[in-house]
Motif scaffolding. Structure first.
Motif, PDB file in Angstrom:
ATOM      1  N   GLY A   1     -72.268 -12.439  50.313  1.00 37.58           N
ATOM      2  CA  GLY A   1     -73.029 -13.146  51.489  1.00 37.58           C
ATOM      3  C   GLY A   1     -72.905 -12.365  52.751  1.00 37.58           C
ATOM      4  O   GLY A   1     -72.385 -11.321  53.105  1.00 37.58           O
ATOM      5  N   VAL A   2     -73.435 -13.124  53.740  1.00 38.59           N
ATOM      6  CA  VAL A   2     -73.375 -12.719  55.186  1.00 38.59           C
ATOM      7  C   VAL A   2     -73.195 -13.670  56.203  1.00 38.59           C
ATOM      8  O   VAL A   2     -73.602 -14.874  56.040  1.00 38.59           O
ATOM      9  CB  VAL A   2     -74.828 -11.913  55.660  1.00 38.59           C
TER      10      VAL A   2
ATOM     11  N   GLU B   1     -84.515 -12.741  58.094  1.00 38.07           N
ATOM     12  CA  GLU B   1     -84.647 -11.529  57.468  1.00 38.07           C
ATOM     13  C   GLU B   1     -83.935 -11.485  56.053  1.00 38.07           C
ATOM     14  O   GLU B   1     -84.237 -10.456  55.427  1.00 38.07           O
ATOM     15  CB  GLU B   1     -83.674 -10.424  58.445  1.00 38.07           C
ATOM     16  N   LEU B   2     -82.979 -12.457  55.768  1.00 35.29           N
ATOM     17  CA  LEU B   2     -82.263 -12.677  54.845  1.00 35.29           C
ATOM     18  C   LEU B   2     -82.830 -13.370  53.765  1.00 35.29           C
ATOM     19  O   LEU B   2     -82.434 -13.415  52.677  1.00 35.29           O
ATOM     20  CB  LEU B   2     -80.938 -12.878  55.144  1.00 35.29           C
TER      21      LEU B   2
ATOM     22  N   LYS C   1     -80.389 -19.888  47.624  1.00 37.87           N
ATOM     23  CA  LYS C   1     -79.295 -19.549  48.211  1.00 37.87           C
ATOM     24  C   LYS C   1     -78.325 -20.558  48.750  1.00 37.87           C
ATOM     25  O   LYS C   1     -78.819 -21.597  48.995  1.00 37.87           O
ATOM     26  CB  LYS C   1     -79.701 -18.733  49.601  1.00 37.87           C
ATOM     27  N   ILE C   2     -76.949 -20.205  48.661  1.00 35.34           N
ATOM     28  CA  ILE C   2     -76.068 -21.276  49.059  1.00 35.34           C
ATOM     29  C   ILE C   2     -75.872 -21.371  50.631  1.00 35.34           C
ATOM     30  O   ILE C   2     -75.577 -20.126  51.106  1.00 35.34           O
ATOM     31  CB  ILE C   2     -74.658 -20.780  48.318  1.00 35.34           C
ATOM     32  N   VAL C   3     -75.848 -22.277  51.255  1.00 37.71           N
ATOM     33  CA  VAL C   3     -75.566 -22.604  52.657  1.00 37.71           C
ATOM     34  C   VAL C   3     -74.153 -22.958  52.907  1.00 37.71           C
ATOM     35  O   VAL C   3     -73.909 -24.090  52.705  1.00 37.71           O
ATOM     36  CB  VAL C   3     -76.731 -23.363  53.330  1.00 37.71           C
TER      37      VAL C   3
ATOM     38  N   ILE D   1     -78.398 -11.093  48.439  1.00 38.21           N
ATOM     39  CA  ILE D   1     -77.613 -11.760  49.193  1.00 38.21           C
ATOM     40  C   ILE D   1     -77.550 -13.343  48.634  1.00 38.21           C
ATOM     41  O   ILE D   1     -78.725 -13.958  48.404  1.00 38.21           O
ATOM     42  CB  ILE D   1     -77.848 -12.207  50.572  1.00 38.21           C
ATOM     43  N   ASP D   2     -76.618 -14.001  48.101  1.00 37.01           N
ATOM     44  CA  ASP D   2     -76.355 -15.346  47.439  1.00 37.01           C
ATOM     45  C   ASP D   2     -75.953 -16.157  48.571  1.00 37.01           C
ATOM     46  O   ASP D   2     -76.385 -17.410  48.505  1.00 37.01           O
ATOM     47  CB  ASP D   2     -75.072 -15.228  46.402  1.00 37.01           C
TER      48      ASP D   2
END
Length: 290
Positions: free
Chosen positions: A135-136, A146-147, A181-183, A153-154
């Motif tokens: 991730g980022v 952008e992601l 996606k996971i937050v 990216i997960d």
């Protein structure tokens, strides 16, 4: 259980951190006690980074001494020009004394953009082996946008709190989840700013004082502490999968856990949702001039 969403941040283990941190780094003994107590409270995930001083090594020492306490580990790797992705990840695993981590993060969106193509092959090679998810750590909404459709990216880790709230990025968190996606969120206490007396708040952050006063007014109205509201507001959000928070000592950890109460009044949640800090650079500690 709400505790399952909690992620214990460990930057304080390796470096002095936080605008309201007056005690510096805890001792190794205190860190071990914090980790044991966190596990007893039901917390199962730790967040660290290669750049957090000796945080990884201290966690590794703890895991080696307490193998029955199986924490999931999130770490941020070093990917500057002088450090190879694979070597950095291997060094982190060595420090942590484990064979793999749950998640690795790029330290920033800039770091991700600069290095992703260079390290893509290594990421594909080791994903599912040395780590499960990538991730980022981001700072603003343009980076999230952008992601959104990036299949590599997960996990997205982003600020979220009483001021950096639903108005700021709730809609984007919902969209991230809709795309699988996971937050994860951080900065629940805005580096302790919520707990400071306004007389000692740095001058550069003084425009936030009216908003902090509004939060305290709401806390008085609903008979709830700022600490309790800070954590539970974030835990309340269904579009958030994990909530990162940090502590300097066991007492803080115990107090935070005692404060958990996901059943906040709906009117209170709505009032916080509507707080709108226009100058949102004030919500980004990396841009604070204090």
């Amino acid at each position: 259980m709400t505790e399952k969403k909690l992620i214990l941040g460990t930057v304080q283990f390796g470096i002095p951190y936080g605008v309201n941190n007056l005690v510096g780094q805890p001792s190794k003994q205190e860190i071990f006690t914090i980790l044991k107590k966190a596990y007893e409270h039901g917390i199962r995930t730790l967040d660290t980074a290669a750049a957090y001083g000796n945080s990884e090594k201290l966690i590794g020492d703890f895991l080696q001494s307490n193998p029955e306490m199986g924490f999931k580990i999130i770490t941020k790797i070093k990917t500057d020009d002088s450090v190879d992705f694979e070597k950095s990840l291997t060094a982190s695993l060595t420090n942590l004394k484990i064979d793999s981590v749950n998640t690795i993060l790029f330290h920033s969106f800039t770091d991700f953009k600069k290095n992703i193509n260079k390290h893509r092959n290594s990421i594909n090679k080791h994903k599912g082996n040395l780590f499960e998810k990538i991730g980022v750590s981001i700072y603003d909404n343009n980076e999230i946008i952008e992601l959104l459709d990036n299949d590599l990216i997960d996990v997205i880790q982003a600020p979220f709190n009483l001021l950096d709230n639903k108005t700021q990025r709730g809609h984007l968190f919902k969209e991230l989840q809709s795309k699988g996606k996971i937050v994860h969120t951080r900065s629940s206490f805005l580096q302790g700013l919520f707990f400071m007396n306004k007389e000692v708040i740095p001058k550069g952050l003084s425009p936030l004082i009216p908003f902090l006063d509004e939060i305290k007014k709401l806390c008085n109205q609903y008979d709830i502490s700022v600490q309790e509201l800070s954590l539970n507001y974030v835990l309340n959000k269904k579009y958030i999968d994990g909530v990162l928070f940090g502590v300097d000592n066991v007492s803080q950890l115990n107090q935070n856990m005692a404060n958990i109460n996901p059943q906040l009044p709906e009117d209170l949640i709505n009032a916080i949702d509507e707080i709108n800090v226009i100058d949102n650079f004030l919500l980004n500690p990396s841009k604070w001039k204090i």
